[in-house]
Design a protein around this motif. Structure first.
Motif, PDB file in Angstrom:
ATOM      1  N   SER A 110     -68.557  59.841 119.989  1.00 19.17           N
ATOM      2  CA  SER A 110     -69.623  59.098 120.649  1.00 19.17           C
ATOM      3  C   SER A 110     -70.695  58.719 119.635  1.00 19.17           C
ATOM      4  O   SER A 110     -71.042  59.520 118.764  1.00 19.17           O
ATOM      5  CB  SER A 110     -70.257  59.935 121.765  1.00 19.17           C
ATOM      6  N   ILE A 111     -71.170  57.495 119.747  1.00 21.19           N
ATOM      7  CA  ILE A 111     -72.360  57.064 119.007  1.00 21.19           C
ATOM      8  C   ILE A 111     -73.384  56.685 120.061  1.00 21.19           C
ATOM      9  O   ILE A 111     -73.239  55.677 120.745  1.00 21.19           O
ATOM     10  CB  ILE A 111     -72.061  55.874 118.073  1.00 21.19           C
ATOM     11  N   LEU A 221     -70.915  50.285 113.906  1.00 23.89           N
ATOM     12  CA  LEU A 221     -71.717  50.850 114.995  1.00 23.89           C
ATOM     13  C   LEU A 221     -72.566  52.017 114.497  1.00 23.89           C
ATOM     14  O   LEU A 221     -73.713  52.192 114.915  1.00 23.89           O
ATOM     15  CB  LEU A 221     -70.803  51.300 116.133  1.00 23.89           C
ATOM     16  N   TRP A 222     -72.009  52.807 113.592  1.00 22.95           N
ATOM     17  CA  TRP A 222     -72.750  53.936 113.051  1.00 22.95           C
ATOM     18  C   TRP A 222     -73.934  53.462 112.202  1.00 22.95           C
ATOM     19  O   TRP A 222     -75.035  54.024 112.288  1.00 22.95           O
ATOM     20  CB  TRP A 222     -71.829  54.826 112.220  1.00 22.95           C
ATOM     21  N   ALA A 223     -73.726  52.418 111.417  1.00 24.47           N
ATOM     22  CA  ALA A 223     -74.815  51.871 110.597  1.00 24.47           C
ATOM     23  C   ALA A 223     -75.937  51.341 111.490  1.00 24.47           C
ATOM     24  O   ALA A 223     -77.124  51.538 111.196  1.00 24.47           O
ATOM     25  CB  ALA A 223     -74.271  50.765 109.697  1.00 24.47           C
ATOM     26  N   ASP A 224     -75.575  50.660 112.580  1.00 26.07           N
ATOM     27  CA  ASP A 224     -76.580  50.148 113.514  1.00 26.07           C
ATOM     28  C   ASP A 224     -77.349  51.289 114.173  1.00 26.07           C
ATOM     29  O   ASP A 224     -78.566  51.198 114.380  1.00 26.07           O
ATOM     30  CB  ASP A 224     -75.908  49.287 114.590  1.00 26.07           C
ATOM     31  N   TYR A 225     -76.623  52.344 114.521  1.00 22.35           N
ATOM     32  CA  TYR A 225     -77.255  53.489 115.182  1.00 22.35           C
ATOM     33  C   TYR A 225     -78.288  54.146 114.267  1.00 22.35           C
ATOM     34  O   TYR A 225     -79.384  54.520 114.705  1.00 22.35           O
ATOM     35  CB  TYR A 225     -76.190  54.501 115.594  1.00 22.35           C
ATOM     36  N   LYS A 226     -77.974  54.273 112.997  1.00 21.77           N
ATOM     37  CA  LYS A 226     -78.907  54.910 112.067  1.00 21.77           C
ATOM     38  C   LYS A 226     -80.207  54.111 111.943  1.00 21.77           C
ATOM     39  O   LYS A 226     -81.269  54.685 111.721  1.00 21.77           O
ATOM     40  CB  LYS A 226     -78.248  55.081 110.695  1.00 21.77           C
ATOM     41  N   LYS A 227     -80.111  52.786 112.092  1.00 22.97           N
ATOM     42  CA  LYS A 227     -81.308  51.958 111.998  1.00 22.97           C
ATOM     43  C   LYS A 227     -82.223  52.148 113.207  1.00 22.97           C
ATOM     44  O   LYS A 227     -83.450  52.135 113.083  1.00 22.97           O
ATOM     45  CB  LYS A 227     -80.911  50.487 111.879  1.00 22.97           C
ATOM     46  N   ASP A 228     -81.628  52.305 114.391  1.00 21.93           N
ATOM     47  CA  ASP A 228     -82.412  52.466 115.620  1.00 21.93           C
ATOM     48  C   ASP A 228     -81.646  53.370 116.577  1.00 21.93           C
ATOM     49  O   ASP A 228     -80.861  52.907 117.397  1.00 21.93           O
ATOM     50  CB  ASP A 228     -82.674  51.106 116.267  1.00 21.93           C
ATOM     51  N   PRO A 229     -81.839  54.693 116.523  1.00 25.35           N
ATOM     52  CA  PRO A 229     -81.023  55.635 117.289  1.00 25.35           C
ATOM     53  C   PRO A 229     -81.259  55.661 118.796  1.00 25.35           C
ATOM     54  O   PRO A 229     -80.511  56.318 119.512  1.00 25.35           O
ATOM     55  CB  PRO A 229     -81.374  56.988 116.656  1.00 25.35           C
ATOM     56  N   LYS A 266     -89.288  59.249 123.876  1.00 22.77           N
ATOM     57  CA  LYS A 266     -89.974  59.535 122.614  1.00 22.77           C
ATOM     58  C   LYS A 266     -89.406  60.804 121.976  1.00 22.77           C
ATOM     59  O   LYS A 266     -89.218  60.867 120.752  1.00 22.77           O
ATOM     60  CB  LYS A 266     -91.473  59.693 122.862  1.00 22.77           C
ATOM     61  N   LEU A 267     -89.160  61.809 122.797  1.00 22.40           N
ATOM     62  CA  LEU A 267     -88.620  63.061 122.277  1.00 22.40           C
ATOM     63  C   LEU A 267     -87.224  62.857 121.688  1.00 22.40           C
ATOM     64  O   LEU A 267     -86.913  63.362 120.600  1.00 22.40           O
ATOM     65  CB  LEU A 267     -88.562  64.101 123.394  1.00 22.40           C
ATOM     66  N   MET A 268     -86.394  62.081 122.375  1.00 20.72           N
ATOM     67  CA  MET A 268     -85.031  61.847 121.895  1.00 20.72           C
ATOM     68  C   MET A 268     -85.024  61.048 120.605  1.00 20.72           C
ATOM     69  O   MET A 268     -84.217  61.283 119.709  1.00 20.72           O
ATOM     70  CB  MET A 268     -84.203  61.149 122.982  1.00 20.72           C
ATOM     71  N   GLU A 269     -85.933  60.080 120.493  1.00 20.52           N
ATOM     72  CA  GLU A 269     -86.023  59.299 119.261  1.00 20.52           C
ATOM     73  C   GLU A 269     -86.396  60.214 118.097  1.00 20.52           C
ATOM     74  O   GLU A 269     -85.810  60.138 117.006  1.00 20.52           O
ATOM     75  CB  GLU A 269     -87.048  58.189 119.404  1.00 20.52           C
ATOM     76  N   LYS A 270     -87.372  61.088 118.306  1.00 21.24           N
ATOM     77  CA  LYS A 270     -87.797  62.019 117.269  1.00 21.24           C
ATOM     78  C   LYS A 270     -86.661  62.966 116.881  1.00 21.24           C
ATOM     79  O   LYS A 270     -86.379  63.167 115.690  1.00 21.24           O
ATOM     80  CB  LYS A 270     -89.001  62.820 117.774  1.00 21.24           C
ATOM     81  N   GLU A 271     -85.971  63.524 117.883  1.00 22.47           N
ATOM     82  CA  GLU A 271     -84.909  64.483 117.600  1.00 22.47           C
ATOM     83  C   GLU A 271     -83.718  63.833 116.909  1.00 22.47           C
ATOM     84  O   GLU A 271     -83.113  64.406 116.005  1.00 22.47           O
ATOM     85  CB  GLU A 271     -84.463  65.152 118.905  1.00 22.47           C
ATOM     86  N   ARG A 272     -83.379  62.603 117.322  1.00 19.38           N
ATOM     87  CA  ARG A 272     -82.242  61.919 116.715  1.00 19.38           C
ATOM     88  C   ARG A 272     -82.510  61.562 115.256  1.00 19.38           C
ATOM     89  O   ARG A 272     -81.625  61.666 114.406  1.00 19.38           O
ATOM     90  CB  ARG A 272     -81.888  60.668 117.523  1.00 19.38           C
TER      91      ARG A 272
END
Length: 289
Positions: A110-111, A221-229, A266-272
């Motif tokens: 999963s991404i 997809l992984w590269a995109d996820y790293k830019k904006d999780p 906000k919490l999920m963005e910080k944790e990711r």
């Protein structure tokens, strides 16, 4: 010896009652290559049937079933608050499905909210060594292979006539009871067995929301996820709040703290983002390059 007798019993009862054999492995891994002194562990299940097998996290199975039941209840009762304080979250998202007798493999990863499938038809290239030893009371033989950019040493037990093992490993003349990569970063060790009744079709089924991709698409997809999780969460909600499978605003309690939808985003963005900084030593190494 206890595990050895349990496996023999599983094989015998499986012949008569068509029950599924579960082999439980302890998975030890070092997810941060810059901090190899720290390791994590999680129990994984290899569940076999006459048609194939599924390898998955024991912790995630409990987590997913609990979440599914909770949200189904919410849809029926309009419940707007959930308390998951005591619910343990999995550290491992990988699942692997194998089909018998061709031993084709499907890797599930999963991404974010995207559930992805990568199919592998090519058999693993095993080199069976003359080196022998004992693991869990079994006479075992060593074999080596390369998988996803890692060199692996595994020990299989010819006395257990199952050509399967943890993760994607399969195709040897006996159950793989131990596997470790050459750097000592990832290791699987059989620790227990049990028998369960399971529908083979359901065990090997693919869900509607799962998307089959090739390795190139996965890396994109992984590269995109790293830019904006949290991009997918933001798009789904349409209003900077987490989308839930109920039509009303929800709140969720974790570890004794209650969060609104906006707080959770906000919490999920910080944790990711923090997790991405520490996660660089994946089991499937070459998928993340």
């Amino acid at each position: 010896m206890k595990i050895k007798l349990s496996i023999l019993l599983l094989l015998m009862t499986g012949l008569y009652f068509a029950q599924s054999n579960q082999f439980i492995y302890e998975y030890t891994f070092k997810i941060d290559s810059l901090n190899r002194s720290k390791s994590e562990t999680e129990n994984m299940i290899l569940q076999t049937s006459s048609k194939g097998s599924k390898f998955y996290s024991q912790v995630r199975a409990v987590y997913d079933s609990t979440m599914t039941a909770a949200f189904k209840d919410a849809q029926a009762t309009q419940k707007t608050h959930f308390d998951f304080t005591n619910l343990k979250q999995s550290k491992v998202s990988t699942e692997v499905i194998k089909t018998y007798p061709d031993y084709k493999r499907t890797l599930k990863r999963s991404i974010s909210s995207n559930r992805l499938l990568i199919d592998y038809d090519k058999k693993l290239d095993w080199k069976i060594s003359k080196e022998k030893s004992k693991v869990l009371g079994y006479d075992v033989q060593m074999a080596t292979t390369v998988l996803h950019g890692r060199k692996w040493n595994v020990w299989f037990a010819p006395d257990i006539p199952i050509q399967d093992g943890p993760h994607e490993f399969c195709g040897l003349p006996g159950l793989i009871v131990k596997a470790e990569d050459s750097k000592g970063d990832h290791q699987f060790t059989l620790i227990a067995t049990k028998k369960v009744t399971v529908d083979s079709g359901d065990l090997l089924s693919k869900k509607n929301r799962e998307i089959t991709v090739n390795e190139e698409k996965f890396r994109k997809l992984w590269a995109d996820y790293k830019k904006d999780p949290v991009k997918d969460l933001r798009q789904t909600s349409g209003s900077s709040s987490i989308s839930a499978p109920v039509s009303v605003s929800t709140s969720i309690t974790f570890d004794g703290k209650t969060y609104s939808q906006d707080d959770m985003l906000k919490l999920m963005e910080k944790e990711r983002k923090e997790a991405l900084n520490k996660t660089n030593n994946f089991l499937e190494l070459d998928l993340y390059k």
